[in-house]
Design a protein around this motif. Structure first.
Motif, PDB file in Angstrom:
ATOM      1  N   HIS A   1       0.829  -1.204   0.000  1.00 42.27           N
ATOM      2  CA  HIS A   1       0.000   0.000   0.000  1.00 42.27           C
ATOM      3  C   HIS A   1       0.865   1.256   0.000  1.00 42.27           C
ATOM      4  CE1 HIS A   1      -2.539   3.189   1.885  1.00 42.27           C
ATOM      5  NE2 HIS A   1      -3.409   2.717   1.006  1.00 42.27           N
ATOM      6  N   LEU A   2       1.911   1.245   0.812  1.00 40.93           N
ATOM      7  CA  LEU A   2       2.819   2.384   0.834  1.00 40.93           C
ATOM      8  C   LEU A   2       3.510   2.531  -0.511  1.00 40.93           C
ATOM      9  CD1 LEU A   2       4.280   4.665   2.345  1.00 40.93           C
ATOM     10  CD2 LEU A   2       5.903   2.959   3.205  1.00 40.93           C
ATOM     11  N   LEU A   3       3.867   1.433  -1.127  1.00 38.35           N
ATOM     12  CA  LEU A   3       4.502   1.484  -2.445  1.00 38.35           C
ATOM     13  C   LEU A   3       3.583   2.144  -3.467  1.00 38.35           C
ATOM     14  CD1 LEU A   3       6.852   0.730  -4.307  1.00 38.35           C
ATOM     15  CD2 LEU A   3       5.778  -1.528  -4.627  1.00 38.35           C
ATOM     16  N   GLU A   4       2.283   1.786  -3.433  1.00 35.60           N
ATOM     17  CA  GLU A   4       1.323   2.416  -4.360  1.00 35.60           C
ATOM     18  C   GLU A   4       1.249   3.913  -4.129  1.00 35.60           C
ATOM     19  OE1 GLU A   4      -2.438   0.492  -3.938  1.00 35.60           O
ATOM     20  OE2 GLU A   4      -1.657  -1.488  -4.499  1.00 35.60           O
ATOM     21  N   GLU A   5       1.230   4.320  -2.864  1.00 34.52           N
ATOM     22  CA  GLU A   5       1.175   5.749  -2.555  1.00 34.52           C
ATOM     23  C   GLU A   5       2.396   6.482  -3.107  1.00 34.52           C
ATOM     24  OE1 GLU A   5      -1.382   6.095   1.570  1.00 34.52           O
ATOM     25  OE2 GLU A   5       0.710   5.462   1.711  1.00 34.52           O
ATOM     26  N   LEU A   6       3.548   5.876  -2.961  1.00 30.91           N
ATOM     27  CA  LEU A   6       4.760   6.530  -3.454  1.00 30.91           C
ATOM     28  C   LEU A   6       4.749   6.621  -4.974  1.00 30.91           C
ATOM     29  CD1 LEU A   6       7.552   5.006  -1.143  1.00 30.91           C
ATOM     30  CD2 LEU A   6       6.309   7.160  -0.882  1.00 30.91           C
ATOM     31  N   LEU A   7       4.296   5.553  -5.626  1.00 28.23           N
ATOM     32  CA  LEU A   7       4.244   5.565  -7.090  1.00 28.23           C
ATOM     33  C   LEU A   7       3.259   6.611  -7.605  1.00 28.23           C
ATOM     34  CD1 LEU A   7       4.356   1.718  -7.810  1.00 28.23           C
ATOM     35  CD2 LEU A   7       6.166   3.397  -8.252  1.00 28.23           C
ATOM     36  N   GLU A   8       2.188   6.841  -6.826  1.00 23.77           N
ATOM     37  CA  GLU A   8       1.189   7.835  -7.229  1.00 23.77           C
ATOM     38  C   GLU A   8       1.480   9.213  -6.640  1.00 23.77           C
ATOM     39  OE1 GLU A   8      -2.625   6.260  -6.183  1.00 23.77           O
ATOM     40  OE2 GLU A   8      -2.281   4.367  -7.243  1.00 23.77           O
ATOM     41  N   GLU A   9       2.673   9.337  -6.011  1.00 26.65           N
ATOM     42  CA  GLU A   9       3.130  10.598  -5.414  1.00 26.65           C
ATOM     43  C   GLU A   9       2.135  11.139  -4.388  1.00 26.65           C
ATOM     44  OE1 GLU A   9       4.212  13.325  -8.474  1.00 26.65           O
ATOM     45  OE2 GLU A   9       5.891  12.108  -9.179  1.00 26.65           O
ATOM     46  N   ILE A  10       1.547  10.201  -3.625  1.00 30.52           N
ATOM     47  CA  ILE A  10       0.650  10.569  -2.517  1.00 30.52           C
ATOM     48  C   ILE A  10       1.467  10.595  -1.237  1.00 30.52           C
ATOM     49  CG2 ILE A  10      -1.352   9.841  -1.144  1.00 30.52           C
ATOM     50  CD1 ILE A  10      -2.405   8.453  -3.687  1.00 30.52           C
ATOM     51  N   GLU A  11       1.377  11.658  -0.487  1.00 30.19           N
ATOM     52  CA  GLU A  11       2.113  11.767   0.774  1.00 30.19           C
ATOM     53  C   GLU A  11       1.483  10.837   1.810  1.00 30.19           C
ATOM     54  OE1 GLU A  11       4.917  12.839   3.501  1.00 30.19           O
ATOM     55  OE2 GLU A  11       4.880  13.352   1.362  1.00 30.19           O
ATOM     56  N   PRO A  12       2.207   9.819   2.282  1.00 28.09           N
ATOM     57  CA  PRO A  12       1.607   8.888   3.253  1.00 28.09           C
ATOM     58  C   PRO A  12       1.394   9.581   4.600  1.00 28.09           C
ATOM     59  CG  PRO A  12       3.931   8.384   2.944  1.00 28.09           C
ATOM     60  CD  PRO A  12       3.588   9.436   1.938  1.00 28.09           C
ATOM     61  N   PRO A  13       0.299   9.281   5.288  1.00 30.33           N
ATOM     62  CA  PRO A  13       0.064   9.905   6.600  1.00 30.33           C
ATOM     63  C   PRO A  13       1.097   9.427   7.623  1.00 30.33           C
ATOM     64  CG  PRO A  13      -1.619   8.260   6.115  1.00 30.33           C
ATOM     65  CD  PRO A  13      -0.807   8.409   4.877  1.00 30.33           C
ATOM     66  N   GLU A  14       1.344  10.275   8.608  1.00 25.72           N
ATOM     67  CA  GLU A  14       2.338   9.993   9.644  1.00 25.72           C
ATOM     68  C   GLU A  14       2.032   8.677  10.362  1.00 25.72           C
ATOM     69  OE1 GLU A  14       3.491  12.068  13.868  1.00 25.72           O
ATOM     70  OE2 GLU A  14       3.091  13.403  12.154  1.00 25.72           O
ATOM     71  N   GLU A  15       0.730   8.433  10.634  1.00 29.16           N
ATOM     72  CA  GLU A  15       0.352   7.221  11.361  1.00 29.16           C
ATOM     73  C   GLU A  15       0.724   5.959  10.584  1.00 29.16           C
ATOM     74  OE1 GLU A  15      -1.685   9.717  10.664  1.00 29.16           O
ATOM     75  OE2 GLU A  15      -1.747  10.681  12.635  1.00 29.16           O
TER      76      GLU A  15
END
Length: 679
Positions: free
Chosen positions: A225-239
């Motif tokens: 899930h974090l990998l998808e966020e990074l690929l889509e340039e979405i800033e992952p939440p701190e939590e």
């Protein structure tokens, strides 16, 4: 004062080992952790000899940790027990034993890329046992190497990916603070106070961003899930980042890295905050150890102490269930239960899973033992392998009347420190104490003197040389005739002496014909031969010899088994010196483990000690390490470990065992026979 460990669930406890090389600042870090959490009101220092850890006289005299020191404190509703562990390789057994009972470890190191190699065996142990661990780079105000160089050096010795938690603001004497890579908040250090939030320095924005991206990409290797966020340039939440850090740390998949200066409390509060957030709960490590859930108490002994006042204390990790004061474990009723603050003891009534407590007067219970209640049969929990001894001294009681007390005292000493070993050598009759090095044995001798009033003098152990013969002796005659009032003594024998192949020992036979030596006297002949072989012509036990009784005569009145024993001794005394006696020395098979960059030096070291190199190969499961196999004369072993550590920054080690006896070269034999070993 009595207190109950106030927790209703194991999730409210954490046990953390503080480990790392000698002089990295572990005891100072413990002092800072206790101070910032309010467990102590004033910090001590190693130089002033007033720290909570290193409170024993042996530690304070040397200003170094020589055994596990436990101390507990509360923070954020969590009861932390910290186990400050020795950094010297000579006390590595203590560290390994402590690590078998923790939820996580903080590896303390200095900001010196040249010294990072000293962490390699520790990282290997942590990874072999899948123990979650973090790195705290201490003394950042004294860094001479660049932060990037330090990190690269750490990456070379860690098989797990490093995850940088913080980025430094300034370096060395200009160190000002850090940037938290999770929140991207910058902080400035203040002596004696928490760091203040400050704007992120523009000059560091690019470097901080690159470090943060690397952190997130490493975490994304374990989180789709974090990998998808990074690929889509979405800033992952701190939590989400913190959850990933906790999950991956608990599974020993990553190694978070922190920075600071423990002496000034810099970086200690962020480290503590990370332990609160990310340190795995006790159940995680229990699962790693294969411990099924349940209510039946299960604990393991991490350390045994013999205190001058209170007798025996067993430091135990509770893995499951609850211990109560006075409970019977393994058939032994505990004589008290305590939480330790260094050498101070605080009585507690209950201890839950995850706690580390000291149990009093658990006689017969040893370090590493698995403890259960009510006679419940359980599988023994895994324990750290005993480190083989590599350095020895022979002991002699300064007061001869103390010799009768020595065996009992040494037994207790070995209970406290399983990496010690003692023996009374069968050939030399010396009492020999084995350990991990000179300092290790000197600490043991200090304890013998202080705790048991047994001052010892020491010397190098004698080498258990043997001797054999090169050529046979034929028809050697021995006659014993002694006349007194009444019956006399008469025995008369002829023997053949033959050399045997190496390792065949001693053989006795007879070829008597016609009863010239009656059957009842032949055992006396063998006894006489054996007695002489215990101390041959060169002064050492004789091996690899065959003796055959071929002829003789007897007297019907004066002969006896004793007379034939004496006759046999006389025959051996006459014949063996003419059989070209040859001195033999014990040869050890050794396996030396070193980083491959030192292999060529170690090959020269072995050859320079009359050793025979058998070969070397990559050490299994140790990245960048070799194992050298060789034969080495025991006479060349005494300070081998000292020189090996000197050549390899302290990380080289070896295993050994007796392999065979071998003829001593003539020049060496001349020196031996001219010296004290020659009888």
């Amino acid at each position: 004062m009595s207190e109950t460990i106030s927790t209703n669930a194991e999730s409210r406890t954490r046990t953390v080992a503080i480990v790392g090389p000698y002089l990295s600042g572990k005891t100072t870090l413990l002092e800072s952790l206790l101070f910032v959490t309010g467990a102590i009101s004033r910090k001590g220092s190693v130089n002033d000899k007033n720290t909570v850890g290193d409170a024993s006289p042996e530690a304070r005299d040397r200003q170094m940790t020589v055994e596990i020191n436990a101390a507990s404190t509360q923070q954020g509703g969590i009861l932390f027990t910290f186990l400050d562990s020795p950094g010297s390789v000579e006390f590595a057994q203590e560290t390994c034993n402590a690590l078998m009972g923790v939820d996580a470890a903080v590896v303390v190191c200095e900001p010196d890329q040249a010294r990072v190699l000293t962490l390699a065996p520790l990282f290997q142990f942590l990874d072999d046992w899948e123990i979650p661990h973090l790195v705290f780079i201490n003394k950042m105000d004294r860094a001479n190497d660049s932060f990037a160089d330090i990190l690269n050096a750490l990456k070379q010795v860690s098989s797990r990916p490093l995850v940088l938690h913080q980025y430094p603001i300034g370096q060395g004497e200009t160190l000002q603070g850090f940037i938290d890579l999770v929140t991207e908040q910058a902080y400035h250090y203040h002596p004696g106070a928490p760091a203040d939030p400050v704007p992120l320095p523009e000059a560091l924005r690019e470097a901080e961003h690159a470090a943060r991206v690397e952190m997130l990409e490493t975490l994304a290797d374990f989180d789709d899930h974090l990998l998808e966020e990074l690929l889509e340039e979405i800033e992952p939440p701190e939590e989400e980042i913190i959850t990933d850090l906790k999950m991956e740390l608990g599974a020993d998949l990553i190694v978070p890295v922190f920075i600071g200066v423990a002496e000034k409390d810099f970086g200690v509060r962020p480290l503590l905050a990370a332990l609160l957030r990310e340190c795995p709960e006790p159940s995680v490590m229990a699962e790693h150890r294969g411990i099924p859930a349940g209510d039946e108490p299960l604990a393991q002994v991490l350390k045994t102490y013999y205190t001058p006042q209170g007798g025996k204390l067993s430091l135990v990790r509770v893995w499951r269930g609850m211990l109560t004061d006075g409970m019977t474990l393994n058939g032994v009723r505990m004589g008290g239960m305590y939480r330790l603050m260094g050498q101070q003891q605080q009585s507690v009534q209950r201890a839950y899973a995850g706690c580390v407590v000291a149990l009093a007067r658990m006689e017969g219970v040893k370090t590493g033992d698995t403890l259960s209640a009510n006679g419940v049969a359980v599988d023994a929990l895994p324990k750290a392998e005993a480190i083989a001894p590599v350095y020895a001294l022979a002991l002699t009681a300064e007061n001869r009347n103390d010799e009768v007390k020595l065996s009992s005292a040494l037994t207790k000493l070995l209970e406290e420190d399983p990496s010690l070993y003692w023996e009374q050598h069968g050939d030399t009759r010396e009492v020999i104490l084995w350990g991990q090095g000179d300092i290790h044995l000197k600490v043991a001798l200090d304890r013998l003197r202080r705790k048991y009033s047994l001052p010892m003098s020491t010397h190098l152990p004698q080498i258990p040389y043997k001797e054999t013969i090169r050529r046979p002796g034929k028809n050697v005659h021995g006659r014993y005739k002694h006349q007194t009032g009444g019956h006399g003594q008469f025995g008369d024998v002829y023997i053949d002496i033959q050399p045997l192949a190496r390792g065949e020992g001693f053989q006795f036979s007879e070829s008597i014909v016609g009863g010239v030596v009656p059957r009842q006297y032949i055992p006396g002949v063998e006894i006489g031969v054996r007695e002489y072989l215990a101390h041959g012509p060169l002064g050492f036990p004789v091996v690899d010899v065959a003796v055959t009784l071929t002829n003789g005569s007897y007297h019907s009145v004066d002969s006896s088994e004793q007379a034939f024993k004496q006759a046999a001794r006389l025959a051996m005394q006459e014949g063996l010196p003419k059989c070209e006696p040859q001195l033999l020395e014990p040869i050890l098979a050794i396996a030396i483990s070193i980083p491959s960059e030192f292999t060529s030096k170690v090959l020269r070291l072995v050859s320079g000690r009359r050793g025979q190199v058998l070969g070397y190969d990559a050490k299994s499961n140790w990245r960048g390490w070799d194992e050298v196999s060789a034969y080495l004369p025991q006479a060349e072993m005494h300070d081998l470990i000292v020189e090996l550590r000197s050549l390899t920054m302290g990380v080289g080690f070896f295993r050994w065992q007796f392999d065979h006896l071998q003829e001593v070269p003539d020049k060496v034999a001349e020196r031996v026979l001219a010296g004290s070993n020659g009888g």
